[in-house]
Design a protein around this motif. Structure first.
Motif, PDB file in Angstrom:
ATOM      1  N   VAL A 162      37.718  39.946  38.314  1.00  0.00           N
ATOM      2  CA  VAL A 162      37.016  40.945  37.510  1.00  0.00           C
ATOM      3  C   VAL A 162      35.613  40.478  37.161  1.00  0.00           C
ATOM      4  CG1 VAL A 162      37.032  42.220  35.337  1.00  0.00           C
ATOM      5  CG2 VAL A 162      39.201  41.676  36.470  1.00  0.00           C
ATOM      6  N   SER A 163      34.620  41.239  37.568  1.00  0.00           N
ATOM      7  CA  SER A 163      33.260  40.969  37.109  1.00  0.00           C
ATOM      8  C   SER A 163      32.887  42.047  36.100  1.00  0.00           C
ATOM      9  CB  SER A 163      32.325  41.009  38.329  1.00  0.00           C
ATOM     10  OG  SER A 163      31.007  40.895  37.889  1.00  0.00           O
ATOM     11  N   ILE A 164      32.497  41.620  34.900  1.00  0.00           N
ATOM     12  CA  ILE A 164      32.260  42.582  33.818  1.00  0.00           C
ATOM     13  C   ILE A 164      30.862  42.419  33.230  1.00  0.00           C
ATOM     14  CG2 ILE A 164      33.398  41.078  32.085  1.00  0.00           C
ATOM     15  CD1 ILE A 164      34.401  43.704  30.744  1.00  0.00           C
ATOM     16  N   THR A 165      30.179  43.554  33.042  1.00  0.00           N
ATOM     17  CA  THR A 165      28.908  43.582  32.325  1.00  0.00           C
ATOM     18  C   THR A 165      29.175  44.219  30.971  1.00  0.00           C
ATOM     19  OG1 THR A 165      27.765  43.940  34.417  1.00  0.00           O
ATOM     20  CG2 THR A 165      26.502  44.361  32.407  1.00  0.00           C
ATOM     21  N   ILE A 166      28.880  43.482  29.904  1.00  0.00           N
ATOM     22  CA  ILE A 166      29.266  43.916  28.554  1.00  0.00           C
ATOM     23  C   ILE A 166      28.032  44.282  27.729  1.00  0.00           C
ATOM     24  CG2 ILE A 166      30.497  43.235  26.454  1.00  0.00           C
ATOM     25  CD1 ILE A 166      31.978  41.119  28.137  1.00  0.00           C
ATOM     26  N   PRO A 167      27.978  45.533  27.249  1.00  0.00           N
ATOM     27  CA  PRO A 167      26.876  45.912  26.361  1.00  0.00           C
ATOM     28  C   PRO A 167      27.097  45.359  24.947  1.00  0.00           C
ATOM     29  CG  PRO A 167      28.102  47.859  27.121  1.00  0.00           C
ATOM     30  CD  PRO A 167      28.885  46.663  27.502  1.00  0.00           C
ATOM     31  N   PRO A 168      26.054  45.251  24.146  1.00  0.00           N
ATOM     32  CA  PRO A 168      26.174  44.606  22.833  1.00  0.00           C
ATOM     33  C   PRO A 168      27.124  45.310  21.870  1.00  0.00           C
ATOM     34  CG  PRO A 168      23.907  45.355  23.256  1.00  0.00           C
ATOM     35  CD  PRO A 168      24.675  45.622  24.480  1.00  0.00           C
TER      36      PRO A 168
ATOM     37  N   GLY B 175      24.742  43.245  29.405  1.00  0.00           N
ATOM     38  CA  GLY B 175      23.854  44.239  30.021  1.00  0.00           C
ATOM     39  C   GLY B 175      23.883  45.522  29.231  1.00  0.00           C
ATOM     40  N   ARG B 176      23.279  46.573  29.768  1.00  0.00           N
ATOM     41  CA  ARG B 176      23.115  47.788  28.966  1.00  0.00           C
ATOM     42  C   ARG B 176      24.329  48.711  28.959  1.00  0.00           C
ATOM     43  NH1 ARG B 176      17.341  50.303  29.969  1.00  0.00           N
ATOM     44  NH2 ARG B 176      17.679  49.206  31.902  1.00  0.00           N
ATOM     45  N   GLU B 177      24.948  48.893  30.138  1.00  0.00           N
ATOM     46  CA  GLU B 177      26.143  49.741  30.193  1.00  0.00           C
ATOM     47  C   GLU B 177      27.344  48.921  30.600  1.00  0.00           C
ATOM     48  OE1 GLU B 177      23.750  51.933  32.334  1.00  0.00           O
ATOM     49  OE2 GLU B 177      23.254  52.998  30.480  1.00  0.00           O
ATOM     50  N   LEU B 178      28.522  49.357  30.138  1.00  0.00           N
ATOM     51  CA  LEU B 178      29.726  48.668  30.586  1.00  0.00           C
ATOM     52  C   LEU B 178      29.916  48.942  32.071  1.00  0.00           C
ATOM     53  CD1 LEU B 178      32.232  47.043  29.290  1.00  0.00           C
ATOM     54  CD2 LEU B 178      33.465  49.042  30.030  1.00  0.00           C
ATOM     55  N   SER B 179      30.087  47.886  32.820  1.00  0.00           N
ATOM     56  CA  SER B 179      30.351  48.029  34.250  1.00  0.00           C
ATOM     57  C   SER B 179      31.443  47.033  34.622  1.00  0.00           C
ATOM     58  CB  SER B 179      29.066  47.726  35.027  1.00  0.00           C
ATOM     59  OG  SER B 179      29.360  47.616  36.393  1.00  0.00           O
TER      60      SER B 179
ATOM     61  N   THR C  98      49.649  32.917  53.659  1.00  0.00           N
ATOM     62  CA  THR C  98      50.919  32.768  54.370  1.00  0.00           C
ATOM     63  C   THR C  98      50.704  33.220  55.811  1.00  0.00           C
ATOM     64  OG1 THR C  98      51.458  35.003  53.771  1.00  0.00           O
ATOM     65  CG2 THR C  98      52.227  33.263  52.291  1.00  0.00           C
ATOM     66  N   ASP C  99      51.777  33.530  56.510  1.00  0.00           N
ATOM     67  CA  ASP C  99      51.590  33.995  57.887  1.00  0.00           C
ATOM     68  C   ASP C  99      51.334  35.503  57.954  1.00  0.00           C
ATOM     69  OD1 ASP C  99      54.018  34.771  57.054  1.00  0.00           O
ATOM     70  OD2 ASP C  99      55.083  34.250  58.907  1.00  0.00           O
ATOM     71  N   ARG C 100      50.987  36.100  56.804  1.00  0.00           N
ATOM     72  CA  ARG C 100      50.663  37.526  56.794  1.00  0.00           C
ATOM     73  C   ARG C 100      49.154  37.727  56.901  1.00  0.00           C
ATOM     74  NH1 ARG C 100      54.782  40.748  53.967  1.00  0.00           N
ATOM     75  NH2 ARG C 100      53.179  41.798  52.722  1.00  0.00           N
ATOM     76  N   ASP C 101      48.723  38.943  57.202  1.00  0.00           N
ATOM     77  CA  ASP C 101      47.295  39.248  57.205  1.00  0.00           C
ATOM     78  C   ASP C 101      46.842  39.504  55.764  1.00  0.00           C
ATOM     79  OD1 ASP C 101      47.223  38.980  59.931  1.00  0.00           O
ATOM     80  OD2 ASP C 101      47.339  41.132  60.349  1.00  0.00           O
ATOM     81  N   ILE C 102      45.650  38.997  55.428  1.00  0.00           N
ATOM     82  CA  ILE C 102      45.099  39.172  54.076  1.00  0.00           C
ATOM     83  C   ILE C 102      44.216  40.425  54.062  1.00  0.00           C
ATOM     84  CG2 ILE C 102      43.573  38.147  52.332  1.00  0.00           C
ATOM     85  CD1 ILE C 102      46.219  36.675  52.560  1.00  0.00           C
ATOM     86  N   VAL C 103      44.367  41.236  53.004  1.00  0.00           N
ATOM     87  CA  VAL C 103      43.606  42.482  52.853  1.00  0.00           C
ATOM     88  C   VAL C 103      42.820  42.384  51.557  1.00  0.00           C
ATOM     89  CG1 VAL C 103      43.832  44.982  52.568  1.00  0.00           C
ATOM     90  CG2 VAL C 103      45.469  43.746  54.002  1.00  0.00           C
ATOM     91  N   THR C 104      41.535  42.747  51.564  1.00  0.00           N
ATOM     92  CA  THR C 104      40.778  42.672  50.319  1.00  0.00           C
ATOM     93  C   THR C 104      39.837  43.862  50.174  1.00  0.00           C
ATOM     94  OG1 THR C 104      39.349  41.267  48.960  1.00  0.00           O
ATOM     95  CG2 THR C 104      39.044  41.101  51.318  1.00  0.00           C
ATOM     96  N   ALA C 105      39.617  44.289  48.949  1.00  0.00           N
ATOM     97  CA  ALA C 105      38.741  45.431  48.664  1.00  0.00           C
ATOM     98  C   ALA C 105      38.090  45.231  47.308  1.00  0.00           C
ATOM     99  CB  ALA C 105      39.552  46.726  48.659  1.00  0.00           C
ATOM    100  N   VAL C 106      36.971  45.912  47.091  1.00  0.00           N
ATOM    101  CA  VAL C 106      36.301  45.835  45.793  1.00  0.00           C
ATOM    102  C   VAL C 106      35.855  47.229  45.391  1.00  0.00           C
ATOM    103  CG1 VAL C 106      34.091  45.212  46.892  1.00  0.00           C
ATOM    104  CG2 VAL C 106      34.446  44.681  44.491  1.00  0.00           C
ATOM    105  N   ASP C 107      35.966  47.544  44.115  1.00  0.00           N
ATOM    106  CA  ASP C 107      35.520  48.833  43.590  1.00  0.00           C
ATOM    107  C   ASP C 107      34.933  48.639  42.203  1.00  0.00           C
ATOM    108  OD1 ASP C 107      35.475  51.459  44.738  1.00  0.00           O
ATOM    109  OD2 ASP C 107      37.575  51.165  45.270  1.00  0.00           O
ATOM    110  N   THR C 108      33.939  49.440  41.882  1.00  0.00           N
ATOM    111  CA  THR C 108      33.225  49.320  40.610  1.00  0.00           C
ATOM    112  C   THR C 108      33.404  50.583  39.781  1.00  0.00           C
ATOM    113  OG1 THR C 108      31.568  47.888  41.608  1.00  0.00           O
ATOM    114  CG2 THR C 108      30.880  49.080  39.643  1.00  0.00           C
ATOM    115  N   MET C 109      33.492  50.424  38.476  1.00  0.00           N
ATOM    116  CA  MET C 109      33.463  51.566  37.559  1.00  0.00           C
ATOM    117  C   MET C 109      32.355  51.351  36.544  1.00  0.00           C
ATOM    118  SD  MET C 109      37.264  52.818  36.483  1.00  0.00           S
ATOM    119  CE  MET C 109      36.884  53.583  34.929  1.00  0.00           C
ATOM    120  N   VAL C 110      31.499  52.343  36.398  1.00  0.00           N
ATOM    121  CA  VAL C 110      30.317  52.220  35.549  1.00  0.00           C
ATOM    122  C   VAL C 110      30.335  53.306  34.471  1.00  0.00           C
ATOM    123  CG1 VAL C 110      27.776  52.287  35.547  1.00  0.00           C
ATOM    124  CG2 VAL C 110      28.987  51.327  37.500  1.00  0.00           C
TER     125      VAL C 110
END
Ligand SMILES: Nc1ncnc2c1ncn2[C@@H]1O[C@H](COP(=O)(O)OP(=O)(O)OP(=O)(O)O)[C@@H](O)[C@H]1O
Ligand SMILES: Cc1ncc(C[n+]2csc(CCOP(=O)(O)O)c2C)c(N)n1
Ligand SMILES: [Mg+2]
Ligand SMILES: [Mg+2]
Ligand SMILES: [Mg+2]
Length: 328
Positions: free
Chosen positions: A85-91, A124-128, A34-46
């Protein structure tokens, strides 16, 4: 469960944002700014760094990773729109547990009418979990760490150290949590990002904001450095919950400064606009406390000083820092 049935299971039934053109089911998502400014961020939890299976249930993991991201959007003064959401799933993770994890994210997302518009799934090995958030803010109204000025009031929302205290109990105790401890555990597992409060600051001419992920000793230094000013704060004025004072009388001051993961907002504002900050706090029911002020820098770069036991001392960055060996 295979990758594609998993993706089908987490696909939203409908979207809420009218600016969305293409959500999940192509190579990438599309929305029309829209006519607003776009703000974006990324954070990971492992797993093993930000949580363990002892400290968090699947629903908390989902909730908390989105909360951390929303806290960054709040620290920019912006309104949430979308997340990926990017997810790494352990078995050893079952599909039902993963669905509960996504429900945890959805609990927060639905509160803010945010749409899940894409992501990635790998094993993968750990949930991330890596979450990208997209928000918007009126033009020129994004709130930066670099705009603090001498004479400003230094403030913080909510209370400090509760998350660290909840973590302490989860890691070292076990059963039989009292009502106070249950409160601290909830603050660790399900913090409330200060989105509404930050949105309510929209009319302000100038406000510096930073969210407390690593501990205010770190975040205050980030403001001091970015704005090239000194920050002076009074230990006595820091806000602490009665639950942490009662449960951890010997540790709460230190945890308030360097515990981290409180996801409160630390900010500075002119004396003239402080009233508007207090009004925003009242309207949203989120407490705000004056904890110090901004001064002209004395040395070659901005520092933080704290008044403690009738003396001023330099408050060095002391919160959580990755890649130092801590938590490994
Ligand atoms: N690996 C990276 N590649 C590119 N930019 C990065 C990377 N890591 C951090 N940044 C950028 O550095 C800046 C500071 O990031 P940082 O993660 O310290 O802030 P934060 O997200 O507010 O804190 P926290 O992650 O502790 O919650 C941001 O602009 C961020 O996008
Ligand atoms: C099991 C377990 N051990 C330790 C901690 C503490 N911790 C981990 S990351 C972090 C700072 C914020 O991270 P980031 O900078 O990546 O946002 C803190 C305080 C925890 N939450 N769980
Ligand atoms: Mg970050
Ligand atoms: Mg931040
Ligand atoms: Mg950090």
């Amino acid at each position: 469960m295979d990758e594609f049935s998993f993706i089908r299971s987490i696909q939203p039934e409908y979207y809420q944002q009218s600016s969305l053109i293409k959500g999940i089911d192509d190579d990438a998502a599309v929305f029309r700014p829209t006519d607003r400014d776009i703000v974006t961020a990324v954070d990971t939890m492992v797993e093993g760094v930000h949580f363990s299976r002892e400290t968090m249930e699947p629903a908390h993991i989902g909730y908390r990773v989105l909360a951390a991201n929303l806290s960054d959007l709040a620290a920019m003064g912006s309104t949430p729109l979308f997340y990926m959401v990017s997810i790494t799933i352990p078995p050893n993770w079952q599909q039902e547990e993963l669905e509960v994890l996504y429900d945890g994210m959805n609990q927060l997302a639905s509160r803010y009418k945010m749409d899940l518009i894409g992501g990635d799934t790998v094993s993968g090995r750990e949930l991330s979990l890596t979450v990208t958030v997209i928000g918007s803010v009126p033009k020129e109204k994004a709130r930066y760490r670099s705009v603090a000025k001498p004479g400003d009031i230094l403030f913080v929302t909510g209370t400090l150290g509760d998350s660290r205290a909840g973590l302490e109990w989860l890691l070292n105790d076990g059963k039989g949590a009292t009502e106070d401890i249950t409160y601290l555990i909830e603050r660790h597992r399900e913090p409330t990002p200060r989105v509404e409060f930050a949105e309510q600051l929209e009319e302000l001419e100038r406000v510096a904001l930073n969210d407390v992920s690593d501990g205010i000793a770190n975040e205050a230094n980030e403001i001091a450095e970015a704005s090239d000013v000194d920050l002076h704060m009074d230990l006595e004025s820091l806000p602490f919950s009665k639950q942490i004072r009662i449960s951890y009388p010997d540790q709460y001051e230190e945890w308030g400064l360097s515990g981290g993961e409180d996801f409160e907002l630390l900010g500075t504002v002119s004396e003239a606009e402080w009233i508007s900050v207090k009004e925003a706090a009242e309207r949203t029911g989120i407490p705000v406390t004056k904890i110090g002020q901004v001064n002209v820098k004395q040395g070659s770069s901005g520092v933080v000083k704290i008044y403690k036991k009738q003396q001023w001392e330099v408050l060095k960055p002391s919160g959580y820092t990755h890649l130092t060996g801590e938590g490994e």
